[in-house]
Design a protein around this motif. Structure first.
Motif, PDB file in Angstrom:
ATOM      1  N   ALA A 156      35.437 -58.040 -57.032  1.00 31.86           N
ATOM      2  CA  ALA A 156      34.751 -58.088 -58.410  1.00 31.86           C
ATOM      3  C   ALA A 156      35.311 -59.460 -58.933  1.00 31.86           C
ATOM      4  O   ALA A 156      36.461 -59.924 -58.759  1.00 31.86           O
TER       5      ALA A 156
ATOM      6  N   TYR B 129      22.527 -54.189 -58.774  1.00 30.08           N
ATOM      7  CA  TYR B 129      23.416 -55.443 -58.863  1.00 30.08           C
ATOM      8  C   TYR B 129      24.423 -54.975 -60.005  1.00 30.08           C
ATOM      9  O   TYR B 129      23.992 -54.366 -60.950  1.00 30.08           O
TER      10      TYR B 129
ATOM     11  N   SER C 288      27.453 -51.925 -53.633  1.00 29.67           N
ATOM     12  CA  SER C 288      26.439 -52.795 -53.995  1.00 29.67           C
ATOM     13  C   SER C 288      26.559 -54.236 -53.260  1.00 29.67           C
ATOM     14  O   SER C 288      25.678 -55.197 -53.361  1.00 29.67           O
ATOM     15  N   ALA C 289      27.801 -54.503 -52.507  1.00 27.36           N
ATOM     16  CA  ALA C 289      27.791 -55.456 -51.797  1.00 27.36           C
ATOM     17  C   ALA C 289      27.423 -55.619 -50.274  1.00 27.36           C
ATOM     18  O   ALA C 289      27.089 -56.786 -49.663  1.00 27.36           O
TER      19      ALA C 289
ATOM     20  N   ARG D  70      24.529 -52.325 -64.595  1.00 21.62           N
ATOM     21  CA  ARG D  70      24.156 -52.294 -63.123  1.00 21.62           C
ATOM     22  C   ARG D  70      22.486 -52.669 -63.610  1.00 21.62           C
ATOM     23  O   ARG D  70      22.002 -52.559 -64.694  1.00 21.62           O
TER      24      ARG D  70
ATOM     25  N   ILE E  97      31.364 -51.282 -57.920  1.00 25.58           N
ATOM     26  CA  ILE E  97      30.799 -52.183 -56.805  1.00 25.58           C
ATOM     27  C   ILE E  97      31.075 -51.274 -55.430  1.00 25.58           C
ATOM     28  O   ILE E  97      30.146 -51.033 -54.614  1.00 25.58           O
TER      29      ILE E  97
ATOM     30  N   GLU F 103      34.805 -52.872 -62.815  1.00 21.99           N
ATOM     31  CA  GLU F 103      33.773 -53.632 -61.901  1.00 21.99           C
ATOM     32  C   GLU F 103      33.816 -53.375 -60.410  1.00 21.99           C
ATOM     33  O   GLU F 103      33.048 -52.773 -59.886  1.00 21.99           O
ATOM     34  N   GLN F 104      34.982 -53.701 -59.939  1.00 16.03           N
ATOM     35  CA  GLN F 104      35.460 -53.448 -58.490  1.00 16.03           C
ATOM     36  C   GLN F 104      35.165 -51.887 -58.050  1.00 16.03           C
ATOM     37  O   GLN F 104      34.522 -51.757 -56.933  1.00 16.03           O
TER      38      GLN F 104
ATOM     39  N   ASN G 240      24.999 -57.513 -54.884  1.00 19.00           N
ATOM     40  CA  ASN G 240      26.205 -58.283 -55.021  1.00 19.00           C
ATOM     41  C   ASN G 240      26.470 -59.303 -53.960  1.00 19.00           C
ATOM     42  O   ASN G 240      26.638 -58.623 -52.799  1.00 19.00           O
TER      43      ASN G 240
END
Length: 229
Positions: free
Chosen positions: A96, A16, A83-84, A6, A78, A74-75, A91
């Motif tokens: 991901a 991120y 982070s999206a 990150r 996130i 990664e998903q 993101n």
């Protein structure tokens, strides 16, 4: 084995989340793009310019991740960091390993193009591009768009040289020397006001030296070896 990492903003805590097979190489790429204001993630780039490099740190969240598990891992991060959500992270896509649903601005498209420009393609990339394009016929609209982009642009010396080289390879002709100067047959024909096909016939069929072919009168298509008859 891969890495989940990150990039964290120390000022507001936004992050991120990313994945990499080679973390150090990916980190170097991020830093190069951010420092040169070329990063394709505009949200992250703006924050970097606003807060400064000293307020961003790279942190490893998971190491030695099996390649087949990188996307799912990664998903997971996130989702955990949210982070999206632009209020919490950088993101662009909530999925991901995917750009699905991401809409790039014209500025982002230019940055993506600039970031990839000049990067050498591997043999595998070239093969895949070739397979993708094989058998494709460009539409009249596509050709018209390409022509409109090129039309009117001034020709640089490098561009002209590349065109001449391409012409040489296509026609199988080399530059010709006469009167202390060397240039291509088209240039000679233009300079002396002769049709290029006529000049080529004089050189190949009639066997004239270049200087004679350039200054000869109109033989009305008769070959030099037949003129005496």
């Amino acid at each position: 084995m891969g890495t989940i990492y990150r990039i964290r903003n120390l000022v507001d805590g936004k992050v991120y989340i990313g994945q990499a097979v080679n973390f150090e190489k990916r980190k170097s790429r991020h830093l190069w793009e951010l420092r040169s204001n070329r990063h394709t993630n505009e949200h992250l780039q703006r924050a970097w310019l606003l807060h400064g490099e000293a307020n961003f740190i790279f942190e490893i969240l998971a190491n030695d991740v099996a390649p087949e598990s990188l996307v799912s891992e990664e998903q997971r991060h996130i989702d955990a960091h949210q982070s999206a959500d632009f209020r919490l992270g950088y993101n662009k896509s909530p999925a991901a390993g995917s750009n699905l649903g991401v809409k790039y601005s014209e500025a982002s498209k230019l940055k993506i193009s600039a970031a990839h420009k000049g990067r050498p393609k591997t043999d595998e990339q070239r093969r895949r591009i070739s397979e993708t394009l094989t058998g494709k016929v460009q539409s009249a609209e596509t050709i018209a768009k390409r022509v409109s982009k090129i039309k009117g642009l001034p020709r640089t010396a490098e561009w002209s040289a590349r065109l001449r080289d391409a012409q040489t390879r296509r026609n199988g002709t080399l530059p010709l020397t006469a009167f202390g100067k060397t240039q291509h047959i088209n240039d000679w024909a233009k300079e002396y006001g002769i049709n290029t096909g006529t000049l080529r016939n004089r050189l190949k069929r009639s066997g004239m030296p270049l200087e004679e072919a350039l200054t000869a009168g109109n033989h009305k298509g008769r070959r030099k070896d037949l003129l005496a008859s």
